[in-house]
Design a protein around this motif. Structure first.
Motif, mmCIF file in Angstrom:
data_model
loop_
_atom_site.group_PDB
_atom_site.id
_atom_site.type_symbol
_atom_site.label_atom_id
_atom_site.label_comp_id
_atom_site.label_asym_id
_atom_site.label_seq_id
_atom_site.Cartn_x
_atom_site.Cartn_y
_atom_site.Cartn_z
ATOM 1 N N TRP A 1 19.494 -15.169 -0.211
ATOM 2 C CA TRP A 1 19.462 -14.350 -1.384
ATOM 3 C C TRP A 1 20.744 -13.478 -1.522
ATOM 4 N N HIS A 2 21.460 -13.827 -2.648
ATOM 5 C CA HIS A 2 22.660 -13.048 -2.561
ATOM 6 C C HIS A 2 23.010 -11.909 -3.395
ATOM 7 N N SER A 3 22.441 -11.704 -4.822
ATOM 8 C CA SER A 3 22.689 -11.096 -5.684
ATOM 9 C C SER A 3 21.583 -10.822 -6.945
ATOM 10 N N ALA B 1 17.206 -5.724 -4.385
ATOM 11 C CA ALA B 1 18.072 -6.092 -3.293
ATOM 12 C C ALA B 1 18.021 -7.321 -2.834
ATOM 13 N N ALA B 2 19.027 -8.053 -2.711
ATOM 14 C CA ALA B 2 18.871 -9.601 -2.252
ATOM 15 C C ALA B 2 19.578 -9.535 -0.833
ATOM 16 N N CYS B 3 18.434 -9.526 0.073
ATOM 17 C CA CYS B 3 18.456 -9.312 1.499
ATOM 18 C C CYS B 3 18.185 -10.609 2.422
ATOM 19 N N PHE B 4 19.119 -11.589 1.944
ATOM 20 C CA PHE B 4 19.441 -12.929 2.668
ATOM 21 C C PHE B 4 18.035 -13.756 2.689
ATOM 22 N N GLY B 5 16.913 -13.119 3.362
ATOM 23 C CA GLY B 5 15.465 -13.940 3.235
ATOM 24 C C GLY B 5 14.633 -13.565 2.247
ATOM 25 N N ASP B 6 14.954 -12.454 1.557
ATOM 26 C CA ASP B 6 13.950 -12.262 0.437
ATOM 27 C C ASP B 6 14.591 -11.214 -0.413
ATOM 28 N N ASP C 1 17.652 -12.478 17.188
ATOM 29 C CA ASP C 1 17.763 -13.913 16.956
ATOM 30 C C ASP C 1 17.853 -14.081 15.223
ATOM 31 N N GLY C 2 17.528 -13.082 14.527
ATOM 32 C CA GLY C 2 17.085 -13.220 13.033
ATOM 33 C C GLY C 2 18.282 -12.485 12.209
ATOM 34 N N LEU C 3 18.702 -13.100 11.137
ATOM 35 C CA LEU C 3 19.787 -12.095 10.334
ATOM 36 C C LEU C 3 18.977 -11.118 9.645
ATOM 37 N N GLY C 4 19.417 -10.099 9.530
ATOM 38 C CA GLY C 4 18.746 -8.953 8.888
ATOM 39 C C GLY C 4 19.848 -8.305 7.941
ATOM 40 N N GLY C 5 19.580 -7.154 7.569
ATOM 41 C CA GLY C 5 20.310 -6.509 6.492
ATOM 42 C C GLY C 5 20.249 -7.015 5.048
ATOM 43 N N CYS C 6 21.229 -6.619 3.982
ATOM 44 C CA CYS C 6 21.058 -7.253 2.897
ATOM 45 C C CYS C 6 22.630 -7.664 2.655
ATOM 46 N N PRO D 1 25.456 -8.008 6.687
ATOM 47 C CA PRO D 1 24.541 -8.981 7.502
ATOM 48 C C PRO D 1 24.882 -8.659 8.822
ATOM 49 N N GLY D 2 23.747 -8.831 9.847
ATOM 50 C CA GLY D 2 23.639 -8.799 11.297
ATOM 51 C C GLY D 2 22.466 -9.031 11.839
#
Length: 463
Positions: A294-296, A262-267, A243-248, A199-200
């Motif tokens: 979105w976790h796994s 891929a589970a990439c937090f928002g999608d 300001d937004g969380l990105g990455g997976c 995350p980041g």
């Protein structure tokens, strides 16, 4: 982009040859024909603080032991190879001989702190994810400051040809570290790839600057792991700004199908990975009504379905209680068409209500190799271990379970995977659990033996 440094054995503390007393195997449970979650719950039996369905047997437990038994030496992910199980831990990792699943024996315990030490194995190589800055890549490195330019986080690589004496050989720094990684074999046996998720961004961080809407791909020459390096950083989404969380969070690859989910937090993201270094995004799916993190992901065997999990509350909150909607902190099952398009079918959440102080949410799991059926086992933190039949996406049902009573603070099953006839669960505070399910629906899985399992690297089973 590259940090590849070899260190001597002095950086490791390895405890080897440790015998471990397993819990005596419980009496064999009577086989039952699964008829849904109501049947599993109605047939539950209890022993001490353990409750399980009648078709699940608690075969063994190996409690935490030094040096991996500190106050936050949490058990994390699992990987398997031959007769060995590899168990990640916030303070390092353990290697167990599971040739007799009723009596797991510790072969080595390696002290190598680094949150969260997500783990995978391939041949003689073992990989660990480090997602908190440290003063350097070696095991003796101290926890470092996020803002310090000397901070290091990423992938550590070990040689485990001698499983009693794992040897640290290399490390690769990745932006924002490595929360998890997914092992993806190359098109030949000369290289493996690690799809690194994290995350980041983190404000004012030199290790995780904005924007962060990508993953890192690490290429590892199998004959020269010290030459491992980041070879690409594909952008997967539009998120990851200041300001937004990105990455997976996590990626599950199905190399035989050239697919990854891929589970990439928002999608959720479906990818074509026929080019291992340059994956191509095929589709984004979002669920703003029911999903939070979105976790796994888990494919079914023929890659016609994908199960995405939502880690509402980040794994430390009680989301299986009466106050949380059934479609929140749950699994979502998607159909995957021949045209490689995802379509939502339904949701699943464990039917046993948990206490308001028990952290519980959908977490890591894997398929059972049952021909013609879609069945998976999954961890739910303090909700325990659940076996889900998702063959009929309109009738999702739990067919077996195992769980303990509440513990103080964060606890429960972090990962639960099926491997060669047994279910192995890494419990955050209780250690390694070995379970067995005896049921006409799942018994065909016992005929399937594989040589290696990294749950996020799916392989096909015979049908």
């Amino acid at each position: 982009m590259r940090s590849s440094v070899a260190f001597g054995l002095a950086a490791l503390l390895v405890v080897t040859g440790c015998g471990v007393d397993a819990e005596p195997a419980a009496p064999r449970a009577a086989s039952t024909t699964a008829t849904g979650s109501a049947t599993a719950s109605a047939g539950a039996t209890a022993s001490g603080d353990v409750t399980h369905s009648a078709n699940v047997t608690h075969v063994a437990n190996v409690p935490p032991q030094a040096p991996l038994d500190g106050p936050q030496a949490w058990g994390t992910d699992l990987a398997f190879q031959g007769d060995h199980a590899f168990v990640g831990n916030y303070d390092g990792f353990s290697v167990f001989d599971v040739s007799d699943p009723a009596k797991p024996t510790a072969v080595s315990r390696v002290l190598c702190p680094g949150e969260q030490n997500d783990i995978s194995v391939s041949g003689n190589l073992l990989f660990l994810s480090v997602d908190s800055p440290r003063s350097g890549p070696d095991c003796a490195a101290e926890s470092g400051s996020n803002g310090g330019r000397g901070g290091w986080e990423g992938i550590r690589i070990f040689d485990v040809a001698d499983k009693a004496h794992p040897r640290f050989v290399s490390a690769v720094r990745t932006d924002c570290g490595s929360h998890t990684h997914t092992l993806v074999p190359g098109k030949d046996d000369k290289k493996v790839y690690l799809y690194v998720s994290s995350p980041g961004p983190e404000p004012e961080s030199t290790t995780c600057p904005a924007p962060h809407n990508k993953i890192s791909i690490v290429e590892v020459p199998t004959a020269d792991p010290a030459g491992a390096k980041v070879v690409s950083e594909p952008v997967l989404s539009e998120g990851g700004g200041e300001d937004g969380l990105g990455g997976c969070h996590d990626i599950t690859a199905y190399p035989e199908k050239d697919l990854a989910a891929a589970a990439c937090f928002g999608d959720g993201i479906l990818m074509d990975i026929s080019d291992r270094v340059h994956p191509k995004v095929l589709q984004h799916v979002r669920d703003e009504e029911n999903f939070s993190i979105w976790h796994s992901a888990t494919f079914n065997n023929d890659a016609t379905k994908v199960v995405f999990g939502d880690e509402l509350g980040g794994g430390v909150s009680a989301t299986c209680d009466s106050g949380t909607p059934k479609n929140h902190g749950a699994d979502a099952v998607y159909d995957l068409s021949e045209g490689r398009a995802l379509r939502l079918r339904g949701y699943f959440k464990i039917p046993r209500e948990q206490q308001p102080d028990e952290n519980c949410v959908a977490h890591n799991g894997s398929l059972l190799p049952v021909p013609g059926k879609d069945i998976m086992v999954q961890s739910w933190y303090q909700g325990g271990v659940s076996i889900l039949d998702f063959t009929d996406a309109d009738n999702l049902r739990e067919i077996g379970f195992f769980e303990r009573g509440p513990v103080d603070g964060v606890g429960g099953s972090w990962s639960a995977y099926y491997y060669n006839g047994h279910i192995y669960s890494s419990d955050i505070t209780k250690g390694l659990d070995v379970l067995r399910i005896d049921d006409p629906l799942t018994d065909p899985a016992k005929k399937v033996t594989i040589k290696e399992l990294n749950a996020q690297t799916q392989v096909s089973y015979p049908q």
